[in-house]
Design a protein around this motif. Sequence first.
Motif, PDB file in Angstrom:
ATOM      1  N   TYR A  10      30.515  34.547  32.979  1.00  0.00           N
ATOM      2  CA  TYR A  10      29.149  34.871  33.393  1.00  0.00           C
ATOM      3  C   TYR A  10      29.090  35.712  34.674  1.00  0.00           C
ATOM      4  CZ  TYR A  10      29.852  30.699  36.358  1.00  0.00           C
ATOM      5  OH  TYR A  10      30.361  29.793  37.243  1.00  0.00           O
ATOM      6  N   SER A  11      30.222  35.895  35.349  1.00  0.00           N
ATOM      7  CA  SER A  11      30.207  36.669  36.601  1.00  0.00           C
ATOM      8  C   SER A  11      30.140  38.168  36.326  1.00  0.00           C
ATOM      9  CB  SER A  11      31.483  36.357  37.406  1.00  0.00           C
ATOM     10  OG  SER A  11      31.852  37.455  38.214  1.00  0.00           O
ATOM     11  N   THR A  12      29.220  38.848  37.009  1.00  0.00           N
ATOM     12  CA  THR A  12      29.093  40.298  36.791  1.00  0.00           C
ATOM     13  C   THR A  12      30.320  41.049  37.308  1.00  0.00           C
ATOM     14  OG1 THR A  12      27.915  40.597  38.877  1.00  0.00           O
ATOM     15  CG2 THR A  12      26.572  40.258  36.902  1.00  0.00           C
ATOM     16  N   TYR A  13      30.865  40.606  38.442  1.00  0.00           N
ATOM     17  CA  TYR A  13      32.057  41.292  38.969  1.00  0.00           C
ATOM     18  C   TYR A  13      33.247  41.079  38.032  1.00  0.00           C
ATOM     19  CZ  TYR A  13      29.988  42.558  43.489  1.00  0.00           C
ATOM     20  OH  TYR A  13      29.225  43.120  44.488  1.00  0.00           O
ATOM     21  N   ALA A  14      33.395  39.841  37.533  1.00  0.00           N
ATOM     22  CA  ALA A  14      34.498  39.595  36.580  1.00  0.00           C
ATOM     23  C   ALA A  14      34.286  40.437  35.326  1.00  0.00           C
ATOM     24  CB  ALA A  14      34.564  38.104  36.231  1.00  0.00           C
ATOM     25  N   ASP A  34      35.034  28.219  37.486  1.00  0.00           N
ATOM     26  CA  ASP A  34      33.583  28.011  37.501  1.00  0.00           C
ATOM     27  C   ASP A  34      33.087  27.915  38.945  1.00  0.00           C
ATOM     28  OD1 ASP A  34      30.982  27.522  36.962  1.00  0.00           O
ATOM     29  OD2 ASP A  34      31.294  25.629  35.889  1.00  0.00           O
ATOM     30  N   ILE A  35      32.576  29.023  39.448  1.00  0.00           N
ATOM     31  CA  ILE A  35      32.138  29.032  40.853  1.00  0.00           C
ATOM     32  C   ILE A  35      30.905  28.131  41.067  1.00  0.00           C
ATOM     33  CG2 ILE A  35      33.150  31.207  41.672  1.00  0.00           C
ATOM     34  CD1 ILE A  35      30.642  32.654  40.825  1.00  0.00           C
ATOM     35  N   LEU A  36      30.165  27.876  39.989  1.00  0.00           N
ATOM     36  CA  LEU A  36      28.951  27.049  40.139  1.00  0.00           C
ATOM     37  C   LEU A  36      29.287  25.579  40.354  1.00  0.00           C
ATOM     38  CD1 LEU A  36      26.685  28.678  37.395  1.00  0.00           C
ATOM     39  CD2 LEU A  36      26.704  29.117  39.858  1.00  0.00           C
ATOM     40  N   GLY A  40      35.732  27.742  42.885  1.00  0.00           N
ATOM     41  CA  GLY A  40      36.160  28.904  43.673  1.00  0.00           C
ATOM     42  C   GLY A  40      36.710  28.504  45.028  1.00  0.00           C
ATOM     43  N   HIS A  41      36.288  27.350  45.526  1.00  0.00           N
ATOM     44  CA  HIS A  41      36.717  26.948  46.864  1.00  0.00           C
ATOM     45  C   HIS A  41      37.824  25.902  46.846  1.00  0.00           C
ATOM     46  CE1 HIS A  41      34.034  29.500  49.194  1.00  0.00           C
ATOM     47  NE2 HIS A  41      33.255  29.411  48.118  1.00  0.00           N
ATOM     48  N   GLU A  42      38.420  25.719  45.672  1.00  0.00           N
ATOM     49  CA  GLU A  42      39.597  24.848  45.612  1.00  0.00           C
ATOM     50  C   GLU A  42      40.810  25.645  46.093  1.00  0.00           C
ATOM     51  OE1 GLU A  42      39.807  23.090  41.705  1.00  0.00           O
ATOM     52  OE2 GLU A  42      38.096  21.767  42.157  1.00  0.00           O
ATOM     53  N   TRP A  51      38.029  34.330  50.048  1.00  0.00           N
ATOM     54  CA  TRP A  51      36.606  34.015  50.219  1.00  0.00           C
ATOM     55  C   TRP A  51      36.064  33.148  49.084  1.00  0.00           C
ATOM     56  CZ3 TRP A  51      38.834  38.473  51.976  1.00  0.00           C
ATOM     57  CH2 TRP A  51      38.661  38.735  53.325  1.00  0.00           C
ATOM     58  N   GLY A  52      36.923  32.770  48.170  1.00  0.00           N
ATOM     59  CA  GLY A  52      36.499  31.899  47.070  1.00  0.00           C
ATOM     60  C   GLY A  52      35.640  32.598  46.037  1.00  0.00           C
ATOM     61  N   LYS A  53      35.683  33.928  46.047  1.00  0.00           N
ATOM     62  CA  LYS A  53      34.862  34.677  45.076  1.00  0.00           C
ATOM     63  C   LYS A  53      35.693  35.039  43.849  1.00  0.00           C
ATOM     64  CE  LYS A  53      31.812  36.578  48.615  1.00  0.00           C
ATOM     65  NZ  LYS A  53      30.477  36.157  48.200  1.00  0.00           N
ATOM     66  N   VAL A  54      34.990  35.510  42.846  1.00  0.00           N
ATOM     67  CA  VAL A  54      35.651  35.975  41.629  1.00  0.00           C
ATOM     68  C   VAL A  54      35.269  37.432  41.398  1.00  0.00           C
ATOM     69  CG1 VAL A  54      35.836  33.731  40.524  1.00  0.00           C
ATOM     70  CG2 VAL A  54      33.727  35.055  40.237  1.00  0.00           C
ATOM     71  N   PRO A  55      36.161  38.200  40.740  1.00  0.00           N
ATOM     72  CA  PRO A  55      37.405  37.778  40.116  1.00  0.00           C
ATOM     73  C   PRO A  55      38.609  37.893  41.064  1.00  0.00           C
ATOM     74  CG  PRO A  55      36.994  40.084  39.601  1.00  0.00           C
ATOM     75  CD  PRO A  55      35.847  39.625  40.463  1.00  0.00           C
ATOM     76  N   ALA A  56      39.735  37.333  40.571  1.00  0.00           N
ATOM     77  CA  ALA A  56      41.057  37.602  41.130  1.00  0.00           C
ATOM     78  C   ALA A  56      41.928  37.997  39.945  1.00  0.00           C
ATOM     79  CB  ALA A  56      41.594  36.371  41.833  1.00  0.00           C
ATOM     80  N   PHE A  65      42.618  41.143  44.707  1.00  0.00           N
ATOM     81  CA  PHE A  65      41.205  40.778  44.634  1.00  0.00           C
ATOM     82  C   PHE A  65      40.391  41.944  45.177  1.00  0.00           C
ATOM     83  CE2 PHE A  65      40.711  39.930  49.131  1.00  0.00           C
ATOM     84  CZ  PHE A  65      41.950  39.452  49.532  1.00  0.00           C
ATOM     85  N   GLU A  66      39.091  41.892  44.995  1.00  0.00           N
ATOM     86  CA  GLU A  66      38.098  42.950  45.221  1.00  0.00           C
ATOM     87  C   GLU A  66      38.037  43.805  43.954  1.00  0.00           C
ATOM     88  OE1 GLU A  66      35.715  43.194  47.817  1.00  0.00           O
ATOM     89  OE2 GLU A  66      36.595  41.219  47.951  1.00  0.00           O
ATOM     90  N   THR A  67      36.875  43.751  43.343  1.00  0.00           N
ATOM     91  CA  THR A  67      36.726  44.305  41.994  1.00  0.00           C
ATOM     92  C   THR A  67      37.045  45.800  41.899  1.00  0.00           C
ATOM     93  OG1 THR A  67      35.104  42.602  41.569  1.00  0.00           O
ATOM     94  CG2 THR A  67      35.118  44.467  40.050  1.00  0.00           C
ATOM     95  N   PHE A  68      36.634  46.566  42.883  1.00  0.00           N
ATOM     96  CA  PHE A  68      36.886  48.012  42.804  1.00  0.00           C
ATOM     97  C   PHE A  68      38.398  48.289  42.913  1.00  0.00           C
ATOM     98  CE2 PHE A  68      35.235  52.386  44.504  1.00  0.00           C
ATOM     99  CZ  PHE A  68      35.470  52.953  43.260  1.00  0.00           C
ATOM    100  N   GLY A 105      23.062  46.916  45.266  1.00  0.00           N
ATOM    101  CA  GLY A 105      22.539  46.585  43.937  1.00  0.00           C
ATOM    102  C   GLY A 105      22.731  45.128  43.555  1.00  0.00           C
ATOM    103  N   TYR A 106      23.941  44.632  43.677  1.00  0.00           N
ATOM    104  CA  TYR A 106      24.249  43.277  43.187  1.00  0.00           C
ATOM    105  C   TYR A 106      23.342  42.219  43.835  1.00  0.00           C
ATOM    106  CZ  TYR A 106      26.651  38.846  42.611  1.00  0.00           C
ATOM    107  OH  TYR A 106      26.931  37.536  42.349  1.00  0.00           O
ATOM    108  N   GLY A 107      23.241  42.250  45.151  1.00  0.00           N
ATOM    109  CA  GLY A 107      22.463  41.231  45.863  1.00  0.00           C
ATOM    110  C   GLY A 107      21.000  41.240  45.427  1.00  0.00           C
TER     111      GLY A 107
HETATM  112  N1  LIG Z   1      33.488  41.859  47.027  1.00  0.00           N
HETATM  113  C1  LIG Z   1      33.777  40.995  45.905  1.00  0.00           C
HETATM  114  C2  LIG Z   1      32.471  40.347  45.458  1.00  0.00           C
HETATM  115  C3  LIG Z   1      32.671  39.382  44.299  1.00  0.00           C
HETATM  116  C4  LIG Z   1      31.494  38.438  44.133  1.00  0.00           C
HETATM  117  O1  LIG Z   1      30.552  38.408  44.963  1.00  0.00           O
HETATM  118  N2  LIG Z   1      31.551  37.633  43.075  1.00  0.00           N
HETATM  119  C5  LIG Z   1      30.530  36.611  42.887  1.00  0.00           C
HETATM  120  C6  LIG Z   1      30.312  36.327  41.396  1.00  0.00           C
HETATM  121  S1  LIG Z   1      29.686  37.688  40.477  1.00  0.00           S
HETATM  122  C7  LIG Z   1      31.028  35.322  43.497  1.00  0.00           C
HETATM  123  O2  LIG Z   1      32.204  35.039  43.465  1.00  0.00           O
HETATM  124  N3  LIG Z   1      30.113  34.512  44.040  1.00  0.00           N
HETATM  125  C8  LIG Z   1      30.447  33.204  44.539  1.00  0.00           C
HETATM  126  C9  LIG Z   1      30.379  33.117  46.020  1.00  0.00           C
HETATM  127  O3  LIG Z   1      29.910  34.070  46.673  1.00  0.00           O
HETATM  128  O4  LIG Z   1      30.807  32.081  46.551  1.00  0.00           O
HETATM  129  C10 LIG Z   1      34.415  41.817  44.780  1.00  0.00           C
HETATM  130  O5  LIG Z   1      34.223  43.033  44.740  1.00  0.00           O
HETATM  131  O6  LIG Z   1      35.154  41.250  43.955  1.00  0.00           O
END
Ligand SMILES: N[C@@H](CCC(=O)N[C@@H](CS)C(=O)NCC(=O)O)C(=O)O
Length: 211
Positions: A10-14, A34-36, A40-42, A51-56, A65-68, A105-107
């Motif tokens: 469900y993650s847009t970046y993933a 499942d970040i919800l 992500g913070h395990e 930063w516990g974000k996805v994807p990796a 990490f970092e989608t771009f 855009g994303y935010g």
């Molecule tokens: N700068 C990161 C941003 C990734 C991002 O914000 N992913 C969101 C999901 S679409 C996320 O992990 N959110 C959970 C959080 O911020 O803790 C990238 O480019 O990968």
Amino acid sequence: MPVVLHGPAYSTYARTARLALEEKGVSYELQEVDILTGKGHEPAHLARQPWGKVPAFEHDGFGLFETFAITRYVDEAFPGPSLQPADVKARARMTQICDVIDSYGYGAMVGKVFWQEVIVPMQGGTPDADIVAAGKEGAEKVLNVIHRLMENGAMCGDAVSLADLHVLPPLDYYLMAPSGRDAFAQRPKLEAWWKRMSTRESVVKTRPKLG
Ligand SMILES: N[C@@H](CCC(=O)N[C@@H](CS)C(=O)NCC(=O)O)C(=O)O
């Protein structure tokens, strides 16, 4: 070693990273994080993404990490159609569009409008009208800028590029929200682009199932 992408469907970046993998024809394993529910913070995921974000992403023991950074690596490390225009100006435009969607855009589209108008009601809550209004203002500005930058109905260059793959997932979520449903009004290039892109195999295959 197989390619592994850590992140929920469900993650847009993933999804952007998956779109790049699909477009290149790379087989990969999707490991749901499942970040919800706080996964992500395990420690295991923080070791991959501080930063516990996805994807990796992992390939042959190389973690990223970092989608771009991931989408550029996928494009350059694997055979298949190039996802970055050869022309230096078109490539700069591609980077600009990816950065615009990431920075502004994303935010607005996902964090504010989609979250308030789609996820909050799914969870039994009421959208916060001020957050929606701020998100809509931000999203509309981003769409105006992207629409102005688009050339000949493409995001940039003649073929699908990383710009298309970075814009599509957050826009898909924005369109699901009541405030985003008129996103194509007075943006005919964007509408034509959406009609073409939304039936592409990679896009259909990665469409998130919500609810
Ligand atoms: N700068 C990161 C941003 C990734 C991002 O914000 N992913 C969101 C999901 S679409 C996320 O992990 N959110 C959970 C959080 O911020 O803790 C990238 O480019 O990968």
